[in-house]
Write a protein that holds these residues in place. Structure first.
Motif, PDB file in Angstrom:
ATOM      1  N   PHE A 183       0.820  -1.219   0.000  1.00 15.20           N
ATOM      2  CA  PHE A 183       0.000   0.000   0.000  1.00 15.20           C
ATOM      3  C   PHE A 183       0.853   1.269   0.000  1.00 15.20           C
ATOM      4  CE2 PHE A 183      -3.019  -3.004   2.182  1.00 15.20           C
ATOM      5  CZ  PHE A 183      -3.946  -3.051   1.145  1.00 15.20           C
ATOM      6  N   VAL A 184       2.132   1.146   0.321  1.00 12.31           N
ATOM      7  CA  VAL A 184       3.011   2.320   0.315  1.00 12.31           C
ATOM      8  C   VAL A 184       3.455   2.581  -1.120  1.00 12.31           C
ATOM      9  CG1 VAL A 184       5.180   3.312   1.117  1.00 12.31           C
ATOM     10  CG2 VAL A 184       3.768   1.958   2.678  1.00 12.31           C
ATOM     11  N   LYS A 185       3.102   3.748  -1.632  1.00  7.64           N
ATOM     12  CA  LYS A 185       3.381   4.079  -3.025  1.00  7.64           C
ATOM     13  C   LYS A 185       4.500   5.094  -3.188  1.00  7.64           C
ATOM     14  CE  LYS A 185      -0.057   1.404  -4.119  1.00  7.64           C
ATOM     15  NZ  LYS A 185       0.208   0.076  -4.737  1.00  7.64           N
ATOM     16  N   GLY A 186       4.723   5.911  -2.163  1.00  6.12           N
ATOM     17  CA  GLY A 186       5.740   6.942  -2.282  1.00  6.12           C
ATOM     18  C   GLY A 186       5.893   7.708  -0.987  1.00  6.12           C
ATOM     19  N   VAL A 187       6.682   8.785  -1.067  1.00  6.10           N
ATOM     20  CA  VAL A 187       7.005   9.618   0.089  1.00  6.10           C
ATOM     21  C   VAL A 187       6.895  11.080  -0.331  1.00  6.10           C
ATOM     22  CG1 VAL A 187       8.867  10.319   1.676  1.00  6.10           C
ATOM     23  CG2 VAL A 187       8.527   7.896   1.139  1.00  6.10           C
ATOM     24  N   ARG A 188       6.528  11.913   0.639  1.00 10.93           N
ATOM     25  CA  ARG A 188       6.577  13.352   0.411  1.00 10.93           C
ATOM     26  C   ARG A 188       7.125  14.047   1.645  1.00 10.93           C
ATOM     27  NH1 ARG A 188       1.653  17.732  -0.538  1.00 10.93           N
ATOM     28  NH2 ARG A 188       1.181  17.167   1.629  1.00 10.93           N
ATOM     29  N   THR A 189       7.878  15.106   1.404  1.00 10.36           N
ATOM     30  CA  THR A 189       8.153  16.112   2.419  1.00 10.36           C
ATOM     31  C   THR A 189       7.893  17.464   1.777  1.00 10.36           C
ATOM     32  OG1 THR A 189       9.721  16.848   4.118  1.00 10.36           O
ATOM     33  CG2 THR A 189      10.617  16.438   1.937  1.00 10.36           C
ATOM     34  N   ILE A 190       7.157  18.322   2.482  1.00 10.50           N
ATOM     35  CA  ILE A 190       6.833  19.645   1.943  1.00 10.50           C
ATOM     36  C   ILE A 190       8.125  20.453   1.792  1.00 10.50           C
ATOM     37  CG2 ILE A 190       5.670  21.815   2.445  1.00 10.50           C
ATOM     38  CD1 ILE A 190       3.656  19.761   1.747  1.00 10.50           C
ATOM     39  N   LEU A 191       8.293  21.098   0.639  1.00  9.14           N
ATOM     40  CA  LEU A 191       9.497  21.880   0.374  1.00  9.14           C
ATOM     41  C   LEU A 191       9.265  23.384   0.450  1.00  9.14           C
ATOM     42  CD1 LEU A 191      10.972  19.791  -2.587  1.00  9.14           C
ATOM     43  CD2 LEU A 191      11.803  19.871  -0.216  1.00  9.14           C
ATOM     44  N   HIS A 192       8.020  23.814   0.658  1.00  6.97           N
ATOM     45  CA  HIS A 192       7.764  25.255   0.671  1.00  6.97           C
ATOM     46  C   HIS A 192       7.531  25.826   2.064  1.00  6.97           C
ATOM     47  CE1 HIS A 192       3.524  24.384   1.285  1.00  6.97           C
ATOM     48  NE2 HIS A 192       3.444  23.733   0.130  1.00  6.97           N
ATOM     49  N   ASP A 193       7.689  25.013   3.107  1.00  7.07           N
ATOM     50  CA  ASP A 193       7.580  25.551   4.459  1.00  7.07           C
ATOM     51  C   ASP A 193       8.656  26.608   4.699  1.00  7.07           C
ATOM     52  OD1 ASP A 193       5.409  24.054   5.075  1.00  7.07           O
ATOM     53  OD2 ASP A 193       6.401  22.754   6.538  1.00  7.07           O
ATOM     54  N   SER A 194       8.351  27.555   5.578  1.00  5.03           N
ATOM     55  CA  SER A 194       9.257  28.680   5.792  1.00  5.03           C
ATOM     56  C   SER A 194      10.615  28.262   6.341  1.00  5.03           C
ATOM     57  CB  SER A 194       8.612  29.688   6.747  1.00  5.03           C
ATOM     58  OG  SER A 194       8.305  29.082   7.995  1.00  5.03           O
ATOM     59  N   ASP A 195      10.668  27.093   7.012  1.00  5.28           N
ATOM     60  CA  ASP A 195      11.946  26.637   7.571  1.00  5.28           C
ATOM     61  C   ASP A 195      12.724  25.763   6.592  1.00  5.28           C
ATOM     62  OD1 ASP A 195      10.210  24.471   7.646  1.00  5.28           O
ATOM     63  OD2 ASP A 195      10.970  23.705   9.564  1.00  5.28           O
ATOM     64  N   ARG A 196      12.240  25.678   5.352  1.00  4.87           N
ATOM     65  CA  ARG A 196      12.890  24.831   4.352  1.00  4.87           C
ATOM     66  C   ARG A 196      13.360  25.694   3.191  1.00  4.87           C
ATOM     67  NH1 ARG A 196       8.769  19.672   5.333  1.00  4.87           N
ATOM     68  NH2 ARG A 196       9.110  19.776   7.584  1.00  4.87           N
ATOM     69  N   PRO A 197      14.621  26.081   3.197  1.00  2.00           N
ATOM     70  CA  PRO A 197      15.117  27.055   2.229  1.00  2.00           C
ATOM     71  C   PRO A 197      15.234  26.485   0.828  1.00  2.00           C
ATOM     72  CG  PRO A 197      16.935  26.179   3.510  1.00  2.00           C
ATOM     73  CD  PRO A 197      15.687  25.607   4.110  1.00  2.00           C
ATOM     74  N   ARG A 198      15.291  27.390  -0.119  1.00  3.37           N
ATOM     75  CA  ARG A 198      15.542  26.971  -1.494  1.00  3.37           C
ATOM     76  C   ARG A 198      16.830  26.162  -1.559  1.00  3.37           C
ATOM     77  NH1 ARG A 198      14.796  29.938  -7.260  1.00  3.37           N
ATOM     78  NH2 ARG A 198      15.489  28.141  -8.449  1.00  3.37           N
ATOM     79  N   GLY A 199      16.803  25.108  -2.362  1.00  2.00           N
ATOM     80  CA  GLY A 199      17.980  24.267  -2.528  1.00  2.00           C
ATOM     81  C   GLY A 199      18.055  23.112  -1.559  1.00  2.00           C
ATOM     82  N   MET A 200      17.112  23.035  -0.627  1.00  2.00           N
ATOM     83  CA  MET A 200      17.122  21.938   0.339  1.00  2.00           C
ATOM     84  C   MET A 200      17.111  20.582  -0.357  1.00  2.00           C
ATOM     85  SD  MET A 200      14.212  21.210   3.235  1.00  2.00           S
ATOM     86  CE  MET A 200      13.734  19.520   3.610  1.00  2.00           C
ATOM     87  N   CYS A 201      16.356  20.478  -1.446  1.00  2.00           N
ATOM     88  CA  CYS A 201      16.223  19.190  -2.138  1.00  2.00           C
ATOM     89  C   CYS A 201      17.447  18.849  -2.977  1.00  2.00           C
ATOM     90  CB  CYS A 201      14.966  19.178  -3.001  1.00  2.00           C
ATOM     91  SG  CYS A 201      15.004  20.307  -4.414  1.00  2.00           S
ATOM     92  N   LEU A 202      18.435  19.736  -3.023  1.00  2.00           N
ATOM     93  CA  LEU A 202      19.632  19.488  -3.826  1.00  2.00           C
ATOM     94  C   LEU A 202      20.841  19.105  -2.975  1.00  2.00           C
ATOM     95  CD1 LEU A 202      19.258  22.385  -6.419  1.00  2.00           C
ATOM     96  CD2 LEU A 202      18.485  20.009  -6.598  1.00  2.00           C
ATOM     97  N   GLN A 203      20.637  19.009  -1.663  1.00  2.00           N
ATOM     98  CA  GLN A 203      21.732  18.594  -0.793  1.00  2.00           C
ATOM     99  C   GLN A 203      22.088  17.124  -1.066  1.00  2.00           C
ATOM    100  OE1 GLN A 203      23.369  20.864   1.145  1.00  2.00           O
ATOM    101  NE2 GLN A 203      21.968  22.255   0.065  1.00  2.00           N
ATOM    102  N   PRO A 204      23.362  16.749  -0.927  1.00  2.00           N
ATOM    103  CA  PRO A 204      23.784  15.373  -1.250  1.00  2.00           C
ATOM    104  C   PRO A 204      22.984  14.300  -0.512  1.00  2.00           C
ATOM    105  CG  PRO A 204      25.700  16.779  -1.023  1.00  2.00           C
ATOM    106  CD  PRO A 204      24.527  17.616  -0.615  1.00  2.00           C
TER     107      PRO A 204
END
Length: 290
Positions: free
Chosen positions: A109-130
């Motif tokens: 039943f698990v199809k995927g994962v999400r973490t919100i990237l637009h929260d104020s504590d999540r800066p631009r480029g967070m998803c590009l960290q190694p």
């Protein structure tokens, strides 16, 4: 002609007696500060021909993500509701992400994962960290997808992430979060360019969802949504789109039924095949819900 069956790929639920959702303290969302359970969803969608749904994580306090996942997977296993899969919460920016996934990755039943990237504590480029990239690659190895819910001006970051993780499938939530408000168009050129580049990547789907929340409550028409939605539909094409209800967030501006009917009006002149792919077939294939 029989009504077209619908798969809702963005179904939220939350029980405030069990879960803490810190974002509910943000201004302007008072109507969401209560529990929304399965019975409420069934009532809200009773005229909408919902055949199946996919749960979408609700950005609970990180300490509660495991409990949230267990709760919705129990719902998926029951036959008294349409929930047929789940996109669970997770923190791919953290080293312990792989360990966290061990409990869930083998669950059908698990199809995927999400973490919100637009929260104020999540800066631009967070998803590009190694570390983030490494863990998104792990999702692909496990056959799981990743939902991108981010600021419209930052879709270019998503392009880089997708290119770094070619074996992982991605979904852009909420049409890339571009507002329909005339005075909120400063990011349009960056959004359009990013979305066009994303559409060139074969492992990317655009979820037609969430956009209704940017309309004006009590004073919107389907036409207000049409420009953004048509851009997404035409850019990604009929094989890389599917519908998401985004209930109960959609209720900030619209009932579920009104939002669904607005989208049906927008696509009424497209082929029946196109409409079936948007509302049902693409989601069934992508999430293996058949």
């Amino acid at each position: 002609m029989n009504p077209m069956p619908v798969i809702d790929t963005h179904q939220h639920l939350w029980d405030l007696d069990r879960f803490d959702l810190p974002w509910l303290e943000l201004p302007g969302i008072d109507p969401l500060r209560c529990s929304f359970r399965m019975d409420d969803y069934l009532e809200a969608t009773q005229n909408c021909q919902i055949e199946k749904s996919v749960y979408m994580e609700v950005n609970v306090h990180p300490d509660l993500q495991q409990q949230e996942a267990r709760s919705v997977l129990e719902l998926c296993s029951r036959d008294d509701n349409p929930m047929s899969g789940a996109v669970i919460g997770g923190m791919p920016g953290e080293a312990g992400f792989g360990k966290y996934l061990e409990e869930f990755a083998g669950n059908p039943f698990v199809k995927g994962v999400r973490t919100i990237l637009h929260d104020s504590d999540r800066p631009r480029g967070m998803c590009l960290q190694p570390q983030f990239k490494q863990n998104i690659k792990l999702l692909g190895e496990l056959g799981l997808s990743f939902d991108l819910c981010m600021r419209p001006s930052e879709i270019q970051d998503a392009v880089e992430l997708v290119d770094a993780c070619p074996e992982t499938r991605f979904i852009i939530d909420h049409c890339g979060n571009m507002s329909v408000q005339p005075d909120q168009q400063s990011d349009r050129s960056a959004w359009e360019a990013g979305m066009q580049q994303m559409a060139e990547r074969p492992q990317v789907i655009c979820k037609i969802s969430g956009i209704i929340a940017t309309a004006t409550k009590g004073n919107w028409q389907p036409e207000d949504l049409k420009q953004n939605i048509d851009f997404c539909l035409d850019t990604f094409g009929e094989d890389h789109i599917f519908f998401g209800g985004d209930w109960p967030v959609c209720t900030l501006t619209s009932s579920y039924e009104s939002w669904l009917n607005a989208l049906k009006w927008i696509v009424q002149d497209r082929s029946e095949t196109f409409q079936r792919k948007l509302f049902h077939d693409n989601a069934e294939a992508f999430y293996r819900l058949g």
